[in-house]
Motif scaffolding. Structure first.
Motif, mmCIF file in Angstrom:
data_model
loop_
_atom_site.group_PDB
_atom_site.id
_atom_site.type_symbol
_atom_site.label_atom_id
_atom_site.label_comp_id
_atom_site.label_asym_id
_atom_site.label_seq_id
_atom_site.Cartn_x
_atom_site.Cartn_y
_atom_site.Cartn_z
ATOM 1 N N GLY A 1 92.086 138.349 14.101
ATOM 2 C CA GLY A 1 92.374 138.837 12.761
ATOM 3 C C GLY A 1 93.684 139.557 12.632
ATOM 4 N N ASN A 2 94.363 139.803 13.755
ATOM 5 C CA ASN A 2 95.602 140.569 13.686
ATOM 6 C C ASN A 2 96.777 139.746 14.220
ATOM 7 O OD1 ASN A 2 97.330 142.735 13.298
ATOM 8 N ND2 ASN A 2 96.764 143.748 15.191
ATOM 9 N N TYR A 3 97.076 139.864 15.488
ATOM 10 C CA TYR A 3 98.272 139.223 16.038
ATOM 11 C C TYR A 3 98.143 137.704 16.064
ATOM 12 C CZ TYR A 3 102.435 138.860 18.954
ATOM 13 O OH TYR A 3 103.700 138.569 19.424
ATOM 14 N N PHE A 4 96.925 137.208 16.325
ATOM 15 C CA PHE A 4 96.729 135.781 16.532
ATOM 16 C C PHE A 4 96.323 135.060 15.249
ATOM 17 C CE2 PHE A 4 96.810 137.320 20.784
ATOM 18 C CZ PHE A 4 97.226 136.266 21.577
ATOM 19 N N ARG A 5 96.799 135.540 14.114
ATOM 20 C CA ARG A 5 96.595 134.791 12.878
ATOM 21 C C ARG A 5 97.374 133.478 12.951
ATOM 22 N NH1 ARG A 5 94.890 138.233 8.496
ATOM 23 N NH2 ARG A 5 94.882 140.436 9.113
ATOM 24 N N THR A 6 96.880 132.472 12.234
ATOM 25 C CA THR A 6 97.534 131.161 12.288
ATOM 26 C C THR A 6 98.974 131.241 11.804
ATOM 27 O OG1 THR A 6 95.401 130.080 11.903
ATOM 28 C CG2 THR A 6 97.375 128.764 11.509
ATOM 29 N N GLY A 7 99.219 131.993 10.715
ATOM 30 C CA GLY A 7 100.590 132.107 10.211
ATOM 31 C C GLY A 7 101.518 132.778 11.212
ATOM 32 N N ASN A 8 101.031 133.842 11.868
ATOM 33 C CA ASN A 8 101.846 134.515 12.882
ATOM 34 C C ASN A 8 102.217 133.555 14.010
ATOM 35 O OD1 ASN A 8 101.453 136.782 11.366
ATOM 36 N ND2 ASN A 8 100.241 137.886 12.873
ATOM 37 N N LEU A 9 101.206 132.838 14.515
ATOM 38 C CA LEU A 9 101.445 131.943 15.649
ATOM 39 C C LEU A 9 102.383 130.806 15.269
ATOM 40 C CD1 LEU A 9 97.832 131.761 17.124
ATOM 41 C CD2 LEU A 9 99.733 133.168 17.911
ATOM 42 N N THR A 10 102.247 130.293 14.040
ATOM 43 C CA THR A 10 103.138 129.222 13.598
ATOM 44 C C THR A 10 104.579 129.713 13.536
ATOM 45 O OG1 THR A 10 101.341 128.251 12.292
ATOM 46 C CG2 THR A 10 103.585 127.571 11.741
ATOM 47 N N ALA A 11 104.781 130.917 12.984
ATOM 48 C CA ALA A 11 106.134 131.467 12.904
ATOM 49 C C ALA A 11 106.721 131.729 14.284
ATOM 50 C CB ALA A 11 106.118 132.757 12.075
ATOM 51 N N LEU A 12 105.918 132.275 15.197
ATOM 52 C CA LEU A 12 106.403 132.543 16.555
ATOM 53 C C LEU A 12 106.745 131.241 17.271
ATOM 54 C CD1 LEU A 12 103.895 135.339 17.630
ATOM 55 C CD2 LEU A 12 106.300 135.623 17.047
ATOM 56 N N ARG A 13 105.941 130.234 17.049
ATOM 57 C CA ARG A 13 106.208 128.932 17.676
ATOM 58 C C ARG A 13 107.529 128.363 17.183
ATOM 59 N NH1 ARG A 13 102.952 123.288 16.748
ATOM 60 N NH2 ARG A 13 103.464 122.269 18.717
ATOM 61 N N GLU A 14 107.776 128.472 15.863
ATOM 62 C CA GLU A 14 109.035 127.982 15.314
ATOM 63 C C GLU A 14 110.217 128.769 15.883
ATOM 64 O OE1 GLU A 14 111.104 126.919 11.003
ATOM 65 O OE2 GLU A 14 109.339 128.215 11.102
ATOM 66 N N LEU A 15 110.077 130.088 16.020
ATOM 67 C CA LEU A 15 111.152 130.884 16.617
ATOM 68 C C LEU A 15 111.466 130.420 18.033
ATOM 69 C CD1 LEU A 15 110.314 134.533 15.488
ATOM 70 C CD2 LEU A 15 112.240 133.133 14.752
ATOM 71 N N ALA A 16 110.416 130.152 18.816
ATOM 72 C CA ALA A 16 110.622 129.715 20.198
ATOM 73 C C ALA A 16 111.327 128.365 20.244
ATOM 74 C CB ALA A 16 109.279 129.639 20.924
ATOM 75 N N LEU B 1 92.073 139.558 -0.236
ATOM 76 C CA LEU B 1 91.079 138.580 0.201
ATOM 77 C C LEU B 1 91.828 137.312 0.558
ATOM 78 C CD1 LEU B 1 88.089 137.855 0.598
ATOM 79 C CD2 LEU B 1 88.045 137.046 -1.772
ATOM 80 N N THR B 2 91.789 136.949 1.845
ATOM 81 C CA THR B 2 92.550 135.799 2.324
ATOM 82 C C THR B 2 91.667 134.903 3.167
ATOM 83 O OG1 THR B 2 93.287 137.096 4.239
ATOM 84 C CG2 THR B 2 94.761 137.025 2.330
ATOM 85 N N PRO B 3 91.898 133.592 3.115
ATOM 86 C CA PRO B 3 91.130 132.669 3.950
ATOM 87 C C PRO B 3 91.803 132.457 5.297
ATOM 88 C CG PRO B 3 92.409 131.434 2.368
ATOM 89 C CD PRO B 3 92.736 132.881 2.139
ATOM 90 N N GLU B 4 91.026 131.979 6.246
ATOM 91 C CA GLU B 4 91.526 131.685 7.579
ATOM 92 C C GLU B 4 90.592 130.662 8.218
ATOM 93 O OE1 GLU B 4 93.213 134.777 10.536
ATOM 94 O OE2 GLU B 4 91.144 134.447 11.175
ATOM 95 N N GLU B 5 91.147 129.810 9.036
ATOM 96 C CA GLU B 5 90.322 128.796 9.697
ATOM 97 C C GLU B 5 89.426 129.453 10.753
ATOM 98 O OE1 GLU B 5 90.774 124.680 12.308
ATOM 99 O OE2 GLU B 5 92.528 125.851 11.716
ATOM 100 N N THR B 6 88.171 129.076 10.765
ATOM 101 C CA THR B 6 87.253 129.558 11.802
ATOM 102 C C THR B 6 87.480 128.752 13.074
ATOM 103 O OG1 THR B 6 85.606 130.122 10.137
ATOM 104 C CG2 THR B 6 84.838 129.916 12.411
ATOM 105 N N PRO B 7 87.733 129.396 14.210
ATOM 106 C CA PRO B 7 87.880 128.645 15.461
ATOM 107 C C PRO B 7 86.641 127.786 15.721
ATOM 108 C CG PRO B 7 88.570 130.906 15.762
ATOM 109 C CD PRO B 7 87.948 130.834 14.400
#
Length: 832
Positions: free
Chosen positions: A188-203, A810-816
């Motif tokens: 719910g914090n660092y490993f949100r899908t949007g965060n990971l997508t942005a970090l992946r693009e930076l890398a 209130l935000t949606p997120e994919e359930t693993p």
């Protein structure tokens, strides 16, 4: 001693498998006979990583005590004493405990490299110094341990260990990264899908830059100037003429056709080559319009200087590794083309592996229109030059005739000095007159036979011819230098004005008004008015002009737009800059209109959509419970049927349930209308989630007992309206139950994250595509309902509205593993 080689495994986030991949490489090297040792590896309790340490020699760590606590760090001395061929050192950006050999681990690794030992190491993109602040903005987490980019870029190899955000979150959910008690907070914090997508693009982007640098370095080191088609790049050459727009559009079509999945797209670059003396020969207004066109087509504009235009163009193309060049067919006449090959032909012959496209246009081979050459000097100086010629040459002749006799050579030198003086004073034409007059006076008064316009000796004829040639050459050089000086000063002034204009427009909230105001101030005008078909669309200043006859200057922008200026007449040189202003004004006007139209159309379209959806949804959902209740009541009142107690109870229950549905629907509609009108009463207090969630489960009835709830007892109080919060949770749980399979009921969890509390409602149903997440919060939308005949789709829209009214999100997120998780975030009572 040869320095060791450094190989770094770069990851976008923890858990992508950097350490595991690094240990796989260590095993491969060991199997090939390399002497490998592990100096430091952080397994973080991951069993698969721990298993990879088997069969590898491990050097003991050095123990360091700091403030009474024992720490372990890399033992550089032990590794140097062991002297392996390859050493494995994890976490490049780690900061060592005070008292260690070096402050940072990358400094330890540098010492090992200096000793000739190869090193394998790892780093995450968030630890790179240049990206540290960007990552903090994305994730909200500041990384205190960083490593200079130069250290990573200096590595012989940097390998990206990549993993999609969805796969990484599944690894997290399966317990392969963190301990179970940390999984929920991490997802719910660092490993949100949007965060990971942005970090992946930076890398990926950072590594792409390093690869580009490596390619440029290799080409430079090996003196390779040929184009390598690693990526299609189309360069279009602009002269500043009207044919430029045709060339730009043709180049854009070439770029579109050339684009392929392999190349990942095409770069379109426009370049204008100016003379290297800094003088602009092209129309700045035309170039400004063409620059806007290039950028609107997704390209970039560049300007380079060079004395040899074809060579400067090819130097630029090779510098950017261009694959194609687009040029216009020469506009020169046929006679001029016979004298010289021209830019297009010369560029084609020297292009080598770069493809050159010569594009025909309307002005091809028609010859350039004659341009009026501006006078190099002012009118007063030209008059002074004529006066110096008519008065000075006779005076010099009289002085030489009355004085001591000199040789013809000395006489010629004195007359030549007089011609140079006239050239310096009055420019070309007075100097030409002085040269002709001086030659005639030398011939008549000082060249034998004196007194006649004849020359007896061949040497004297040659001396007079040289005198005339030198006088003409000097006059031309002086005049050209004066003209270029004047043009350079004008070009510098124009550039400074345009730069000031650009800065002022960019800082203004309304670009068009800022542009016109800047134009008025720059040329000290009373007013500047922009007309469209005779109607005022924008003005700056107090004296608005509505007719051309009332203005002191007029610039036609296009068939519809006209710029009128009042205050003073403008010089011809000023019009070039004003035309550039006008081109920018056209773009600014269009942008403001598009913005206004979008702002006007959005609420109208939204209202129309809402009205249509309301009629379509409510008409059905109001009719259904009313029909059911009416049928039940009508049956009970019918004298033709004698119902027993069970039948009567069932009909009454049907009527009661139908009326309850109708009541909920009306309440939702009323609350939604109150939200949109801003009239909903909200009374937030400090309330505990452990109090509200059980009440929400009770409201669900028997189905509420199937929901798995995990609410910590030490969770901070939230700042919310208890009644509204309960209603939001009921709506979210009811929605989750609708889509959850029977064997996997929904769950509700809660956790604290800083000064906020997150309540997560999790279902394991079919889920919703990420590009449709925003749609679920639109009123009267039912996405993927198995039963699309119940509900008007107000539940989630109302839930988000109530949440935001309480100051939450209130935000949606994919359930693993599949499904959808709704995250309800509220501020803590202490923070509020």
């Amino acid at each position: 001693m040869t320095r060791g080689e450094l190989r770094i495994y770069l990851g976008a986030a923890p858990g992508v498998g950097k350490t595991y991949t690094m240990l796989e490489e260590a095993h491969r090297r060991a199997e090939r006979g390399t002497d490998v040792v592990v100096a430091l590896v952080e397994t973080h309790g991951r069993r698969h990583t721990q298993a990879m340490l088997a069969d590898l020699e491990v050097v003991s760590r050095r123990k360091v005590q700091y403030r009474g606590v024992d720490f372990t760090e890399l033992d550089v001395g032990a590794v140097l004493a062991r002297a392996p061929e390859l050493v494995v050192v994890d976490e490049l950006a780690h900061t060592n405990v005070p008292g260690s050999r070096h402050g940072k681990r990358w400094e330890d690794i540098n010492e090992l490299l200096d000793a000739g030992i190869d090193v394998l190491s790892t780093v995450n993109v968030q630890h790179l110094e240049s990206l540290n602040d960007v990552v903090a903005q994305i994730t909200g987490v500041e990384q205190r341990e960083t490593v200079p980019d130069a250290v990573v870029r200096a590595a012989e190899q940097v390998e990206l260990v990549d993993m999609t955000p969805e796969a990484l979150r599944r690894r997290m959910a399966h317990g392969n990264i963190y301990q179970p008690e940390k999984i929920d907070a991490a997802l719910g914090n660092y490993f949100r899908t949007g965060n990971l997508t942005a970090l992946r693009e930076l890398a990926l982007l950072w590594l792409a830059d390093k690869v580009e640098d490596q390619l440029d370095k290799y080409r430079t080191d090996n003196k390779i100037d040929k184009t390598w088609e690693t990526r299609e790049r189309v360069v279009v050459a602009l002269t500043g003429g009207p044919e430029g727009e045709t060339l730009i559009r043709r180049a854009a079509r070439i770029a579109t056709r050339t684009a392929s999945p392999r190349s990942g797209g095409v770069d379109l670059m426009a370049v204008h080559v100016t003379r290297n003396d800094g003088l602009a020969g092209a129309d700045p207004a035309t170039l400004a319009r063409q620059r806007i066109l290039v950028e609107s087509l997704g390209g970039s504009y560049h300007q380079v200087a060079g004395a040899d235009v074809p060579q400067a163009l090819l130097d630029f193309a090779r510098a950017v590794n261009a694959t194609q060049i687009v040029l216009g067919v020469s506009s020169r006449g046929k006679f001029a083309q016979m004298l010289s090959a021209g830019v297009g032909v010369t560029t084609t012959s020297l292009s080598g592996s770069i493809d050159v496209h010569l594009v025909p246009h309307e002005r091809a081979s028609q010859g350039r229109s004659a341009r009026r050459i501006p006078a190099a000097l002012s009118r007063g100086r030209r008059i002074a030059g004529y006066v110096a010629t008519t008065a000075g040459l006779p005076a010099l002749t009289a002085l030489l005739s009355a004085g001591p006799s000199l040789s013809l050579t000395n006489d010629i030198l004195l007359f030549l000095a007089a011609v140079v003086g006239v050239a310096l004073i009055g420019g070309l034409w007075p100097a030409l007159l002085a040269a002709v007059a001086g030659s005639l006076m030398l011939n008549y008064f000082f060249t034998p036979p004196v007194g006649r316009f004849t020359i007896a000796e061949g040497d004297n004829l040659l001396a007079l011819a040289i005198f005339v040639a030198v006088a003409l050459a000097v006059s031309w050089v002086v005049d050209t230098a004066a003209r270029k000086t004047r043009q350079a000063a004008q070009a510098g002034t124009d550039a400074q004005i345009l730069a000031t204009v650009a800065g002022g427009v960019l800082r203004g909230e309304r670009p068009l008004l800022a542009l016109l105001e800047r134009l008025r101030e720059t040329f000290t005008l009373d007013s500047v008015t922009l007309l469209e078909k005779g109607v005022v669309v924008a003005e700056a200043g107090g004296r608005v002009c509505t007719r051309s006859v009332d203005a002191d200057a007029e610039v036609k922008v296009d068939d519809e737009l006209t710029l009128l200026m009042k205050g003073r007449p403008l010089q011809a040189s000023d019009r070039r800059i004003i035309e550039a202003f006008a081109a920018q004004a056209t773009v600014a006007l269009r942008q403001e209109r598009l913005t206004a139209e979008a702002a006007t159309a959005k609420p109208l379209a939204e209202a129309d959509r809402m009205r249509t959806a309301l009629l379509a949804a409510v008409s059905h959902d109001l009719r259904t419970p009313l029909s059911s209740a009416k049928a039940a009541v009508a049956s009970l009142r019918s004298p033709d049927v004698d119902f027993d107690d069970d039948d009567r109870a069932e009909l009454l229950e049907t009527a009661d349930e139908s009326l309850d549905r109708l009541t909920r629907l009306v309440e939702n509609l009323l609350d939604m209308s109150r939200l949109q009108a801003g009239a909903l009463g909200v009374h937030p207090i400090a309330v505990g989630a452990e109090e509200v969630v059980p009440r929400a489960l009770d409201d669900l009835g028997p189905t509420g007992r199937d929901v798995a709830a995990h609410i910590p007892d030490d969770l901070p109080y939230v700042h919310a309206d208890p009644g509204l919060l309960e209603r939001v949770i009921v709506n979210l749980l009811a929605n989750a139950q609708r889509y959850s399979p029977a064997d996997r009921p929904p769950a509700v969890t809660a956790s604290a994250l800083g000064d906020k509390v997150e309540i997560r409602v999790i279902d394991h149903g079919p889920g919703i595509p990420e590009d449709r997440w925003d749609d679920v919060f639109l009123p009267f939308q039912r996405l993927g309902d198995r039963d699309n005949h119940t509900g008007v789709g107000l539940g989630l829209a109302l839930s988000r509205g109530l949440t935001e009214a309480m100051g939450g999100t209130l935000t949606p997120e994919e359930t693993p593993g599949g499904g959808l998780t709704m995250i309800l975030t509220l501020p803590t009572a202490a923070a509020a």
